[in-house]
Design a protein around this motif. Structure first.
Motif, PDB file in Angstrom:
ATOM      1  N   ILE A 395       0.852  -1.189   0.000  1.00 36.68           N
ATOM      2  CA  ILE A 395       0.000   0.000   0.000  1.00 36.68           C
ATOM      3  C   ILE A 395       0.886   1.236   0.000  1.00 36.68           C
ATOM      4  O   ILE A 395       2.096   1.163   0.249  1.00 36.68           O
ATOM      5  N   ALA A 396       0.281   2.382  -0.275  1.00 34.13           N
ATOM      6  CA  ALA A 396       0.975   3.659  -0.190  1.00 34.13           C
ATOM      7  C   ALA A 396       0.548   4.374   1.078  1.00 34.13           C
ATOM      8  O   ALA A 396      -0.529   4.124   1.616  1.00 34.13           O
ATOM      9  N   CYS A 397       1.391   5.284   1.568  1.00 34.66           N
ATOM     10  CA  CYS A 397       1.091   5.992   2.799  1.00 34.66           C
ATOM     11  C   CYS A 397       0.262   7.245   2.543  1.00 34.66           C
ATOM     12  O   CYS A 397      -0.688   7.516   3.274  1.00 34.66           O
ATOM     13  N   PHE A 398       0.586   7.981   1.497  1.00 29.47           N
ATOM     14  CA  PHE A 398      -0.062   9.266   1.272  1.00 29.47           C
ATOM     15  C   PHE A 398      -0.857   9.333  -0.033  1.00 29.47           C
ATOM     16  O   PHE A 398      -1.257  10.407  -0.450  1.00 29.47           O
ATOM     17  N   THR A 399      -1.067   8.200  -0.676  1.00 22.39           N
ATOM     18  CA  THR A 399      -1.939   8.147  -1.850  1.00 22.39           C
ATOM     19  C   THR A 399      -2.843   6.939  -1.728  1.00 22.39           C
ATOM     20  O   THR A 399      -2.505   5.953  -1.051  1.00 22.39           O
ATOM     21  N   VAL A 400      -4.005   7.006  -2.376  1.00 25.79           N
ATOM     22  CA  VAL A 400      -4.970   5.907  -2.315  1.00 25.79           C
ATOM     23  C   VAL A 400      -4.596   4.901  -3.403  1.00 25.79           C
ATOM     24  O   VAL A 400      -5.161   4.883  -4.489  1.00 25.79           O
ATOM     25  N   ARG A 401      -3.598   4.092  -3.089  1.00 27.33           N
ATOM     26  CA  ARG A 401      -3.123   3.109  -4.056  1.00 27.33           C
ATOM     27  C   ARG A 401      -2.773   1.800  -3.356  1.00 27.33           C
ATOM     28  O   ARG A 401      -2.377   1.779  -2.196  1.00 27.33           O
ATOM     29  N   LYS A 402      -2.912   0.705  -4.095  1.00 26.23           N
ATOM     30  CA  LYS A 402      -2.492  -0.605  -3.638  1.00 26.23           C
ATOM     31  C   LYS A 402      -1.783  -1.324  -4.773  1.00 26.23           C
ATOM     32  O   LYS A 402      -1.961  -0.985  -5.944  1.00 26.23           O
ATOM     33  N   LYS A 403      -0.997  -2.313  -4.441  1.00 24.94           N
ATOM     34  CA  LYS A 403      -0.323  -3.125  -5.457  1.00 24.94           C
ATOM     35  C   LYS A 403      -1.134  -4.383  -5.726  1.00 24.94           C
ATOM     36  O   LYS A 403      -1.679  -4.984  -4.806  1.00 24.94           O
ATOM     37  N   ASP A 404      -1.215  -4.750  -6.998  1.00 27.22           N
ATOM     38  CA  ASP A 404      -1.873  -6.008  -7.334  1.00 27.22           C
ATOM     39  C   ASP A 404      -0.879  -7.146  -7.207  1.00 27.22           C
ATOM     40  O   ASP A 404       0.267  -6.955  -6.765  1.00 27.22           O
ATOM     41  N   GLU A 405      -1.274  -8.322  -7.594  1.00 26.23           N
ATOM     42  CA  GLU A 405      -0.415  -9.498  -7.412  1.00 26.23           C
ATOM     43  C   GLU A 405       0.873  -9.408  -8.220  1.00 26.23           C
ATOM     44  O   GLU A 405       1.882 -10.003  -7.870  1.00 26.23           O
ATOM     45  N   SER A 406       0.857  -8.652  -9.304  1.00 27.77           N
ATOM     46  CA  SER A 406       2.061  -8.512 -10.130  1.00 27.77           C
ATOM     47  C   SER A 406       2.997  -7.438  -9.596  1.00 27.77           C
ATOM     48  O   SER A 406       4.115  -7.283 -10.089  1.00 27.77           O
TER      49      SER A 406
END
Length: 424
Positions: A395-406
């Motif tokens: 995950i990111a700390c200051f943005t609304v983002r996540k990593k997918d399986e890749s």
């Protein structure tokens, strides 16, 4: 070297926030306001950005103290204080901080970013705010550089430590009928407003005279006619005693329910009075004159270094909670203050001059070095913990983002809108 073991990282995925809020003011008045307020934030704003924005308001308040009341941090001590309108900005800034602190959890659920990092970040900002508000409130109540401010610092940090200790042993955050994050903050906001209208010297008014109770012989016989500010400090002591009792009752019930030893958690309270004793010993050292630091411009830097060390201490406690690691008994950041306290008390301990702080200039250098080391150490702690958690959870700390399986970044899915009105 990181702060989280491999097993602790694995436990991050098992984390689930649990909280109990018994505040009637929060439930019936503030929560509807917070539920509306969070809808004003776009869903692309990360929860931690809201939390940090709230802390920035408090930092701005502190900066205004330094800018508009420079004599407070000088040898003079600043008898008059800042312009009265500054107190209104402190009230507004603290209320904004409280509001943002309350809605960051709601934003986390709106954006699907709820998790252990949010709790770590939230508590870290709260810990820093505690010391800053002690300094500002002491100024607003005309307590200035005094043992009353030291007592206020000890009581405020004790309340925070108790809450963290309680959450570690029960697995959930309890907010009582009267709690610091809700009623406590609003009380301070009110104090700032009164200081803005009447000036900080108003709080020196004898309480019995102000209330008219000095005309009652029975009361004047047993109750000293002290200033309103001192009675507020006494009220804080009563609140602290109440929180100690209620916190332990909650821990006791949790331990009995789980079949654990009910009195063993009391040992985990010992680190806090130890740290308070170190700071008080340093402040009361007999070098040059009794309470030399207390009555000098070094008072605020020493309180700030104390607050940073405390933030590191409770930060590790929260980290142990979310990662299910052993309770952190010892914090190496205490060593620097311990050296300062022992060295400054050499005249009392060995009847000789301090090795390091043998002149006012050396005391100044050593205290500012303590402040710098405490700041760097706490920033390092935050950076390492954020890096470990974000990398492991993707995950990111200051943005609304996540990593997918890749491993590629993607926007977090907006989830759980039905529960946006619930307090984290």
């Amino acid at each position: 070297m990181g702060y989280i073991s491999p097993d602790g990282l694995a436990n991050l995925k098992k984390y689930a926030y649990k909280g109990v809020d018994k505040s009637l003011l929060s439930r019936y008045v503030l929560n509807p306001f917070w539920t509306w307020l969070v809808t004003l934030w776009p869903t692309w704003v990360a929860p931690n950005v809201i939390t940090l924005s709230g802390l920035c308001m408090v930092l701005l308040n502190f900066a205004m103290l330094i800018y508009y009341d420079p004599e407070y941090l000088s040898e003079k001590g600043g008898a008059d204080g800042p312009p009265h309108w500054v107190y209104f900005t402190w009230a507004a800034g603290l209320f904004i901080y409280q509001s943002f602190d309350a809605i960051d959890g709601k934003q986390a659920r709106r954006t699907g970013m709820a998790g252990p990092l949010g709790e770590m970040f939230d508590h870290g900002c709260d810990a820093l705010n505690t010391t800053l508000e002690v300094i500002l409130t002491g100024r607003a109540l005309n307590l200035s550089r005094s043992w009353w401010t030291v007592a206020s610092q000890s009581a405020a940090l004790a309340n925070f430590y108790l809450t963290t200790w309680e959450e570690y042993h029960t697995g959930q955050l309890y907010l009582a009928v009267f709690s610091g994050p809700v009623e406590g903050i609003l009380l301070i906001v009110g104090l700032y407003v009164v200081s803005g209208i009447l000036g900080p010297t108003f709080w020196d008014t004898p309480a019995l005279t102000f209330t008219g109770l000095e005309k009652i012989p029975f009361i004047t016989k047993y109750v000293p006619n002290k200033g309103l500010n001192e009675f507020i400090m006494a009220f804080g002591a009563v609140v602290l005693a109440f929180n100690i009792i209620t916190s332990y009752i909650n821990v006791y019930k949790a331990k009995i329910a789980s079949g654990d030893k009910a009195f063993q958690p009391l040992w985990h309270l010992l680190p806090f009075p130890l740290t308070v004793a170190i700071q008080v010993a340093w402040l009361s050292s007999p070098s040059f004159s009794r309470s030399f630091i207390l009555n000098s411009p070094l008072f605020v830097p020493l309180l700030c270094s104390w607050g940073l060390q405390f933030a590191h201490q409770v930060g590790r406690m929260i980290l142990a909670h979310v990662t299910k690691q052993p309770f952190p008994w010892w914090d190496w950041m205490w060593m620097w203050s311990l050296i300062g306290a022992v060295d400054a008390n050499m005249p009392r301990l060995l009847n000789r001059a301090p090795f390091i702080q043998h002149s006012p200039e050396n005391v100044k250098i050593f205290i500012f070095a303590t402040l710098a080391i405490s700041l760097v150490s706490y920033v390092r702690f935050c950076a390492l913990v954020i890096n470990d958690i974000t990398n492991y959870l993707g995950i990111a700390c200051f943005t609304v983002r996540k990593k997918d399986e890749s491993g590629a970044w993607k926007k977090a899915q907006i989830v759980d809108k039905a529960n946006v009105g619930k307090r984290q």
